[in-house]
Design a protein around this motif. Structure first.
Motif, short mmCIF file in Angstrom:
data_model
loop_
_atom_site.label_atom_id
_atom_site.label_comp_id
_atom_site.label_asym_id
_atom_site.label_seq_id
_atom_site.Cartn_x
_atom_site.Cartn_y
_atom_site.Cartn_z
N ARG A 335 44.77 40.46 39.71
CA ARG A 335 43.90 40.92 38.62
C ARG A 335 43.25 39.77 37.88
NH1 ARG A 335 40.60 42.07 35.94
NH2 ARG A 335 40.28 43.80 34.47
N GLU A 337 41.94 37.26 39.10
CA GLU A 337 40.77 36.81 39.84
C GLU A 337 39.56 37.71 39.61
OE1 GLU A 337 40.76 34.00 41.42
OE2 GLU A 337 42.89 33.66 40.94
N LEU A 338 39.75 38.84 38.99
CA LEU A 338 38.67 39.79 38.77
C LEU A 338 38.03 39.59 37.40
CD1 LEU A 338 40.31 43.04 40.19
CD2 LEU A 338 38.77 41.46 41.35
N PRO A 339 36.82 40.08 37.22
CA PRO A 339 36.16 39.95 35.90
C PRO A 339 36.88 40.77 34.83
CG PRO A 339 34.56 40.45 37.64
CD PRO A 339 35.92 40.65 38.23
N TYR A 340 36.58 40.41 33.59
CA TYR A 340 37.05 41.13 32.41
C TYR A 340 38.57 41.12 32.28
CZ TYR A 340 32.32 42.86 33.08
OH TYR A 340 30.97 42.95 33.31
N SER A 342 41.86 40.21 30.47
CA SER A 342 42.09 40.04 29.02
C SER A 342 43.52 39.71 28.68
CB SER A 342 41.66 41.31 28.28
OG SER A 342 40.28 41.57 28.47
N THR A 346 45.39 43.21 29.24
CA THR A 346 45.45 43.72 30.61
C THR A 346 46.87 44.13 30.96
OG1 THR A 346 43.57 42.35 31.28
CG2 THR A 346 45.03 43.15 33.02
N SER A 401 34.56 46.57 46.18
CA SER A 401 34.38 45.47 45.22
C SER A 401 33.73 45.93 43.93
CB SER A 401 33.54 44.36 45.86
OG SER A 401 32.27 44.87 46.26
N ILE A 405 36.87 45.95 39.37
CA ILE A 405 36.99 45.45 38.01
C ILE A 405 37.65 46.46 37.09
CG2 ILE A 405 34.98 43.95 38.26
CD1 ILE A 405 33.36 46.00 36.70
#
Length: 407
Positions: A335, A337-340, A342, A346, A401, A405
């Motif tokens: 996780r 490595e993914l955008p957003y 937090s 998260t 993909s 996110i």
């Protein structure tokens, strides 16, 4: 004799020639004050203003002047007396400090730390926040300053309230709000804050939509935060460099004035991403100069996030199975490595989903399939297994993909 009589007759003739025809009319005109030009002469008849309050007797004016002079003299005497008292107190304090031996016991630091409840707040900060060693170190340094300042005041040393305004920079979910709450409580315990509460504000809470709307909104939030901490999250949104007429500038000016004049009753903390906060400070140098404590919150590492999950489970009275931690760490590493991403937010979202998966699993096992006659145990209600975290990991690994996110 004859010459004298002739001169007299000549004078009488001349007077008669140049005199008005009627002496009576001349006398009447004189005594009736008629103007020779045919209009009435100006006469003083006294004040004609119907408002008699505009006319003050001379004696009343003198008496009022004496009263004002006496008041001014009394005020001057009081100021002089107050200055004299301050001088006496100052000399008395100088003598007291001079006579005080250097080896006089001032108390122990631990005594002040525990007596004021500061150590308790620092312990809670260690329990609530995993990692963040630089942040905790900075908070302890501020607490040390406050404790030593309190000890100096007890002995009579000159002290001044240190600048307690703060800047918190870092990514979302790194504990900025939690640290602000703990700092507010520490300040309250040490007597630097009346209430110690924290009021969270954003641009929407401070900036209005039309002329004359911003000042009342900003002042209302400041009023709510008085005696505590005003935490302005993502403070850089207050300033719009592309629009000179943006109303956020008015809010910033009010905040700067309060930070300067009310620093003994309000602590202002601004928070946001470090790069954006640096740009914000470059546009508003007055804000930068008023903040004495800059704390940077680093991102968490995967192992620290696993510990945060354990703390959240403990607080919610859940038990995470030992084999589930490895699955959760794999999920977190993917996780990140993914955008957003937090950080702790998260992790909180992941824990909420894991609890939901646990509830679905338990409900299906006992309510739908009817195992054990539908009777579940306490362990079933408290347990979060590797299977519950595997669902989250599969969502990341198996979805396309564009949807990853949201996993």
């Amino acid at each position: 004799m004859k010459l004298s009589a002739a001169v007299t007759a000549l004078c009488i003739a001349s007077a008669t020639a140049f005199a008005p025809q009627s002496v009576g009319r001349v006398s009447s005109a004189v005594y009736n004050n008629n103007n020779p030009f045919g209009t009435k002469s100006l006469e003083y008849t006294g004040g004609s203003d119907p408002n008699n309050a505009n006319y003050v007797k001379l004696s009343d004016a003198l008496q009022q002047g004496d009263t004002e002079r006496r008041k001014a003299q009394d005020a001057a005497d009081q100021r002089e007396r107050a200055a004299e008292i301050r001088r006496e107190e100052r000399l008395k304090k100088i003598k007291y400090m001079t006579d005080m031996p250097d080896d006089r016991p001032a108390g122990t630091v631990d005594e002040f730390m525990f007596k004021e409840g500061v150590q308790d707040q620092l312990d809670k900060l260690d329990e609530d926040l995993v990692g963040l060693v630089p942040v905790k170190k900075r908070v302890k340094e501020i607490a040390a300053l406050l404790v030593l300042d309190k000890m100096r005041r007890k002995l009579g040393f000159e002290t001044a309230v240190p600048s307690l305004h703060m800047s918190f920079t870092g990514a979302p979910g790194t504990g900025k709000t939690t640290v602000a709450v703990r700092m507010g409580q520490i300040l309250a315990k040490m007597g630097y804050s009346r209430r110690g509460h924290v009021v969270l504000a954003t641009r929407d809470d401070l900036v209005g939509q039309y002329v004359g709307h911003t000042a009342p909104k900003t002042k209302e939030m400041i009023k709510k935060a008085m005696g505590g901490v005003l935490l302005v999250d993502e403070a850089y949104y207050l300033y719009n460099a592309a629009n000179d007429r943006d109303y956020g500038q008015e809010s910033i000016e009010i905040l700067l004035n309060v930070m300067e004049n009310n620093q003994d009753d309000l602590v202002v903390a601004v928070a946001g991403y470090k790069d954006r906060m640096d740009t914000f400070f470059s546009y508003i140098p007055g804000m930068m100069s008023r903040i004495g404590n800059h704390i940077d919150f680093p991102n968490y590492q995967a192992d620290e996030l696993v510990k945060i999950a354990a703390v959240m489970a403990r607080d919610l009275e859940y038990d995470i199975d030992e084999d589930a931690y490895a699955v959760f760490k794999t999920y977190i590493e993917a996780r990140m490595e993914l955008p957003y991403f937090s950080n702790a937010r998260t992790v909180r979202n992941a824990m909420d989903r894991a609890r939901m998966n646990s509830a679905i699993r338990t409900f299906d096992k006992y309510a739908i399939q009817g195992e054990n006659g539908g009777v579940c145990t306490v362990r079933d209600l408290k347990s979060i297994t590797a299977e519950d975290f595997q669902v989250l990991l599969d969502d990341i690994l198996n979805s396309d993909s564009e949807k990853r996110i949201f996993a």
